[in-house]
Scaffold this motif. Structure first.
Motif, PDB file in Angstrom:
ATOM      1  N   GLY A 100       0.840  -1.202   0.000  1.00 14.05           N
ATOM      2  CA  GLY A 100       0.000   0.000   0.000  1.00 14.05           C
ATOM      3  C   GLY A 100       0.869   1.243   0.000  1.00 14.05           C
ATOM      4  O   GLY A 100       2.087   1.181   0.247  1.00 14.05           O
ATOM      5  N   ALA A 101       0.209   2.375  -0.291  1.00 11.93           N
ATOM      6  CA  ALA A 101       0.943   3.647  -0.260  1.00 11.93           C
ATOM      7  C   ALA A 101       1.190   4.093   1.178  1.00 11.93           C
ATOM      8  O   ALA A 101       2.162   4.794   1.461  1.00 11.93           O
ATOM      9  CB  ALA A 101       0.150   4.716  -1.019  1.00 11.93           C
ATOM     10  N   LYS A 102       0.314   3.689   2.085  1.00 15.64           N
ATOM     11  CA  LYS A 102       0.446   4.140   3.475  1.00 15.64           C
ATOM     12  C   LYS A 102       1.803   3.803   4.082  1.00 15.64           C
ATOM     13  O   LYS A 102       2.429   4.668   4.705  1.00 15.64           O
ATOM     14  CB  LYS A 102      -0.666   3.542   4.341  1.00 15.64           C
ATOM     15  N   ILE A 105       4.349   6.270   3.014  1.00 15.82           N
ATOM     16  CA  ILE A 105       4.260   7.565   3.713  1.00 15.82           C
ATOM     17  C   ILE A 105       4.891   7.422   5.114  1.00 15.82           C
ATOM     18  O   ILE A 105       5.713   8.228   5.542  1.00 15.82           O
ATOM     19  CB  ILE A 105       2.777   8.002   3.820  1.00 15.82           C
ATOM     20  N   PHE A 126      -5.389  14.436   4.091  1.00 17.11           N
ATOM     21  CA  PHE A 126      -5.448  13.024   4.492  1.00 17.11           C
ATOM     22  C   PHE A 126      -4.853  12.928   5.904  1.00 17.11           C
ATOM     23  O   PHE A 126      -3.702  13.341   6.123  1.00 17.11           O
ATOM     24  CB  PHE A 126      -4.627  12.228   3.477  1.00 17.11           C
ATOM     25  N   TYR A 129      -1.104  11.788   7.378  1.00 16.19           N
ATOM     26  CA  TYR A 129       0.142  12.566   7.330  1.00 16.19           C
ATOM     27  C   TYR A 129       0.504  13.107   8.723  1.00 16.19           C
ATOM     28  O   TYR A 129       1.608  12.893   9.216  1.00 16.19           O
ATOM     29  CB  TYR A 129       0.027  13.763   6.371  1.00 16.19           C
ATOM     30  N   ASN A 176      -7.181  14.442  -1.428  1.00 14.32           N
ATOM     31  CA  ASN A 176      -8.197  13.860  -0.569  1.00 14.32           C
ATOM     32  C   ASN A 176      -8.169  14.729   0.690  1.00 14.32           C
ATOM     33  O   ASN A 176      -7.137  14.765   1.354  1.00 14.32           O
ATOM     34  CB  ASN A 176      -7.822  12.410  -0.225  1.00 14.32           C
ATOM     35  N   ARG A 246      -3.331  -4.529  -1.154  1.00  3.97           N
ATOM     36  CA  ARG A 246      -2.262  -3.805  -0.465  1.00  3.97           C
ATOM     37  C   ARG A 246      -1.002  -3.740  -1.331  1.00  3.97           C
ATOM     38  O   ARG A 246      -0.104  -4.572  -1.227  1.00  3.97           O
ATOM     39  CB  ARG A 246      -1.936  -4.429   0.921  1.00  3.97           C
TER      40      ARG A 246
HETATM   41  N1  PLP Z   1      -2.897   8.680   0.191  1.00  2.00           N
HETATM   42  C1  PLP Z   1      -4.138   9.168   0.167  1.00  2.00           C
HETATM   43  C2  PLP Z   1      -4.338  10.621  -0.097  1.00  2.00           C
HETATM   44  C3  PLP Z   1      -5.240   8.342   0.405  1.00  2.00           C
HETATM   45  O1  PLP Z   1      -6.471   8.861   0.378  1.00  2.00           O
HETATM   46  C4  PLP Z   1      -5.014   6.976   0.687  1.00  2.00           C
HETATM   47  C5  PLP Z   1      -6.128   6.074   1.001  1.00  2.00           C
HETATM   48  O2  PLP Z   1      -7.226   6.449   1.325  1.00  2.00           O
HETATM   49  C6  PLP Z   1      -3.706   6.514   0.698  1.00  2.00           C
HETATM   50  C7  PLP Z   1      -2.666   7.384   0.443  1.00  2.00           C
HETATM   51  C8  PLP Z   1      -3.367   5.102   1.043  1.00  2.00           C
HETATM   52  O3  PLP Z   1      -3.681   4.185   0.070  1.00  2.00           O
HETATM   53  P1  PLP Z   1      -3.216   2.671   0.144  1.00  2.00           P
HETATM   54  O4  PLP Z   1      -2.433   2.464   1.385  1.00  2.00           O
HETATM   55  O5  PLP Z   1      -4.453   1.866   0.088  1.00  2.00           O
HETATM   56  O6  PLP Z   1      -2.364   2.476  -1.085  1.00  2.00           O
END
Ligand code: PLP
Length: 391
Positions: A100-102, A105, A126, A129, A176, A246
């Protein structure tokens, strides 16, 4: 005896979308009809050719650990995709694939932010962060985005917010929750502001980029002055409807890619193997499925925004991308959280209060275009009914 927790956990906050999701599941379990506009999650299934690639990978025995930063095929494909969409050459060694991107981050912030460091975050934003910045001991410095300016980035305010202690600026385009998109002129101007501040990096979260009307967004990675200080974060959850698989990634400066690899090997080891093969298929096969979804999302967004504007007390601008509407409900003289709760419990429309997105979200709701046009039409009727009250 209650277990006492390490202090660092106090820095983390829960993501409200998942709290509302629990409430929705409970109501649905009790037989209530709920129109779900609360999650930032497409209602589309994962495209079948992508599912098939994942299944094929499992059948072929890709059931083991992969290299920490991801399978080379996927890292190459991501580097080529970045070259195509942003016109920037990146060496695949700078690509790290995460579940996942989370995590990307989280890991980037953990690897960069020292206690006392500041991280500039345009807000509403979001919520993850600020949560991970606090966890790392840093201080989020929010830069307000104004509804009457369509939530466009105010570059003067960003410049004012950057100090000697700033380590990171976090950008999210399309945003978002607001849907606002950064234009090329804005990324260039911001690069001009940051170029003489070598300690500052930019994390550019472009996870909704493929769903923007153009299918790509301006990126700090394409600004020469910031190319080696930008972390591009993207993933497969949204554009390819793969939230549950994920799978996400980052394109990072060399040293940071190594540090994120260390964090990954000490936590997840690697992203899920079959998901990585599915992601490779998603990126390299025809993009018609993405085009189809973003065309439909645009039509839904128009319907939702127009319908919300017809309800007394609600006004909604359309900054023009992604799948969110972020209307002002100030005219209804209720707090956003109370209103979101009322909509869920009295008429079965699930959405999020703007306060779920850090400061400056009060007076707003976030609704995702994640239901069919028919269901969005019903949701609009129900919202109108709830805010008018019994006749
Ligand atoms: N970044 C933003 C702005 C998001 O809204 C989300 C998920 O809602 C994510 C990252 C994370 O996405 P994921 O972990 O599913 O790839």
């Amino acid at each position: 005896m209650a277990v006492s927790l390490a202090r660092r956990i106090e820095g983390l906050s829960f993501e409200q979308a998942f709290i509302v999701l629990e409430k929705v599941k409970r109501l649905q379990g009790a037989g209530r009809d709920v129109i779900r506009l609360e999650m930032g999650e497409p209602d589309y299934p994962t495209p079948s050719h992508v599912v098939e690639a994942g299944c094929r990978a499992l059948r072929q025995g890709f059931t083991r650990y992969t290299p920490v930063a991801g399978i080379p095929e996927l890292r190459d494909a991501i580097a080529s995709d970045v070259a195509r969409s942003h016109g920037v050459h990146v060496d695949p060694s700078r690509v790290v694939v995460t579940p996942g991107a989370k995590p990307m981050i989280f890991f980037s912030v953990l690897a960069l932010v020292e206690p006392g460091d500041e991280v500039v975050i345009p807000a509403p934003a979001f919520p993850v962060y600020a949560s991970v910045v606090r966890f790392a001991g840093g201080r989020p410095v929010f830069v307000p985005l104004r509804a009457d300016k369509d939530f466009a980035l105010d570059l003067d305010r960003v410049e004012d917010a950057v100090s000697e202690r700033t380590r990171l600026v976090i950008l999210n385009s399309p945003s978002n929750p607001t849907g606002a998109v950064l234009e090329r002129g804005e990324t260039a101007a911001l690069a001009g502001i940051l170029q003489d501040r070598p300690r500052v990096l930019v994390l550019s979260d472009e996870i909704y980029g493929r769903l923007s009307d153009e299918g790509r967004v301006a990126s700090m990675l394409a600004e020469d002055a910031m190319a080696d200080r930008t972390i591009l974060v993207d993933g497969f959850s949204k554009a390819y409807s793969m939230t549950g698989w994920r799978l996400g990634y980052g394109v990072l400066p060399d040293a940071l890619a190594d540090a994120v690899g260390l964090l990954q090997v000490n936590s997840n080891s690697c992203a899920n193997a079959a998901a990585q093969w599915a992601g490779l298929e998603a990126l390299t096969a025809s993009q018609d499925c993405v085009v189809e979804m973003r065309t439909e999302l645009r039509a839904r967004r128009r319907l939702l925004v127009d319908g919300l504007n017809r309800i007394d007390g609600i006004s909604c601008s359309d900054p023009g991308a992604g799948f969110f509407a972020f209307p002002s409900v100030e005219g209804l003289a209720r707090e956003a959280e109370e209103l979101a709760d009322l909509l869920l419990h009295s008429v079965g429309v699930a959405c999020l209060p703007g306060t779920a997105f850090n400061p400056y979200g009060e007076g707003h709701l976030r609704l995702s275009c994640t239901a069919s046009r028919e269901r969005i039409g019903q949701a609009l009727d129900r919202i109108g009914e709830a805010v008018r009250g019994p006749r």
